[in-house]
Design an enzyme around this catalytic site. Structure first.
Site, PDB file in Angstrom:
ATOM      1  N   SER A  85       0.816  -1.215   0.000  1.00  0.00           N
ATOM      2  CA  SER A  85       0.000   0.000   0.000  1.00  0.00           C
ATOM      3  C   SER A  85       0.857   1.275   0.000  1.00  0.00           C
ATOM      4  O   SER A  85       1.747   1.422  -0.831  1.00  0.00           O
ATOM      5  CB  SER A  85      -0.973  -0.067   1.197  1.00  0.00           C
ATOM      6  OG  SER A  85      -2.006   0.857   1.083  1.00  0.00           O
ATOM      7  N   ASP A 205      -8.875  -6.228  -5.027  1.00  0.00           N
ATOM      8  CA  ASP A 205      -8.668  -5.038  -4.186  1.00  0.00           C
ATOM      9  C   ASP A 205      -9.722  -3.981  -4.535  1.00  0.00           C
ATOM     10  O   ASP A 205      -9.800  -3.522  -5.670  1.00  0.00           O
ATOM     11  CB  ASP A 205      -7.256  -4.483  -4.418  1.00  0.00           C
ATOM     12  CG  ASP A 205      -6.855  -3.441  -3.374  1.00  0.00           C
ATOM     13  OD1 ASP A 205      -7.748  -2.813  -2.785  1.00  0.00           O
ATOM     14  OD2 ASP A 205      -5.641  -3.261  -3.177  1.00  0.00           O
ATOM     15  N   HIS A 232      -7.265  -5.903  -0.645  1.00  0.00           N
ATOM     16  CA  HIS A 232      -6.168  -4.988  -0.339  1.00  0.00           C
ATOM     17  C   HIS A 232      -5.254  -5.566   0.741  1.00  0.00           C
ATOM     18  O   HIS A 232      -4.051  -5.346   0.724  1.00  0.00           O
ATOM     19  CB  HIS A 232      -6.713  -3.624   0.102  1.00  0.00           C
ATOM     20  CG  HIS A 232      -5.635  -2.593   0.240  1.00  0.00           C
ATOM     21  ND1 HIS A 232      -4.879  -2.153  -0.842  1.00  0.00           N
ATOM     22  CD2 HIS A 232      -5.150  -1.927   1.319  1.00  0.00           C
ATOM     23  CE1 HIS A 232      -3.988  -1.272  -0.424  1.00  0.00           C
ATOM     24  NE2 HIS A 232      -4.120  -1.120   0.882  1.00  0.00           N
ATOM     25  N   LEU A 247       8.890 -15.388  -2.662  1.00  0.00           N
ATOM     26  CA  LEU A 247       9.987 -16.351  -2.760  1.00  0.00           C
ATOM     27  C   LEU A 247      10.419 -16.548  -4.214  1.00  0.00           C
ATOM     28  O   LEU A 247      11.604 -16.626  -4.520  1.00  0.00           O
ATOM     29  CB  LEU A 247       9.580 -17.689  -2.125  1.00  0.00           C
ATOM     30  CG  LEU A 247       9.380 -17.662  -0.608  1.00  0.00           C
ATOM     31  CD1 LEU A 247       8.777 -18.966  -0.118  1.00  0.00           C
ATOM     32  CD2 LEU A 247      10.685 -17.368   0.131  1.00  0.00           C
TER      33      LEU A 247
END
Length: 254
Positions: A85, A205, A232, A247
């Site tokens: 964010s 989102d 979100h 990863l």
């Protein structure tokens, strides 16, 4: 760049507005379980940082904990910065100041500034395009009345009731620091632009909507984009999928 298949990656996790390092509690645990070292930082007046928002006037003051952390890294140590964010702007300033100390920056439905406009530009786009923001983010995150309902309908629409409770109990007053970001220098291609960056699009989102996430990607040289069906608060609602992205990105690009 180094091959991160046989070495530990150091992930540094940066939270969004009105939040704190605590918000990464699931992702941090999973990354550590995968054998990596993880630092989750509280920005000024966030999490358990003792400053109040009244004392934090500019974005630079808000970002002090990250800049201090980067300055204190060992000479040859490189980290992977992960932003959620508003944390995208924290990370962008770190990229501008310490490009040689960052092997990769990952933006998780995060604000990703460009080098053409002022640092406030993407936030201004967000406010323009988000009906939820019509009353101003400041008033939303600073008032308790209706806060939980607002968060449930925008940021936490797929998250568990427990995670929403946690956010409501731990929330701090937040700001987007628009005024100081509008005055800040543009990021440069030579520094900010030299750091490899990846993006995790969260397709569900309702706050930083996917069209805005893609707009920011289009205005940047993003190395790779992955999508997850997350709201979100992907860091709470889809930690496993997010962790897999982190990863994978680190394995390929860090």
């Amino acid at each position: 760049m180094g091959d991160s298949n046989n070495q530990t990656t150091h992930f540094v996790l940066i939270h969004g507005s009105a939040s704190g390092a605590w918000a990464w509690y699931k992702v941090k645990t999973m990354l550590e379980a995968a054998g990596h070292s993880v630092t989750a930082l509280d920005m000024s007046a966030s999490g358990v940082n003792t400053k109040t928002l009244e004392e934090v006037v500019t974005f630079d003051q808000y970002n002090e904990p990250l800049i201090e952390f980067m300055a204190n890294l060992a000479e040859n140590e490189k980290v992977v910065l992960v932003a959620h964010s508003l944390g995208g702007l924290n990370v962008a300033f770190a990229m501008e100041k310490f490009p040689d100390k960052i092997s990769l920056a990952v933006f998780v439905t995060a604000f990703l500034p460009d080098t053409e406009h002022r640092p406030s530009y993407m936030l201004e786009k967000f406010i323009e395009n988000s009906p939820a923001m019509a009353d101003g983010w400041q008033s939303v995150v600073s008032s308790t009345a209706g806060y939980e309902a607002f968060m449930k309908s925008t940021a936490f629409n797929l998250a568990s009731p427990e995670d929403l409770s946690l956010q409501t109990l731990l929330k701090r007053s937040g700001s987007l620091f628009l005024e100081s970001l509008a005055k800040a220098n543009k990021f440069t291609k030579e520094k900010f632009g030299s750091v490899v960056r990846d993006y995790v699009v969260c397709t569900q989102d309702l706050l930083v909507v996917p069209s805005l996430q893609r707009f920011m990607i289009e205005h940047n040289e993003v190395k790779e984009v992955m999508e997850i069906p997350a709201d979100h608060m992907a860091i709470a609602s889809r930690p496993k999928e997010l962790c897999q992205c982190l990863l994978e990105f680190a394995r390929k690009h860090a």
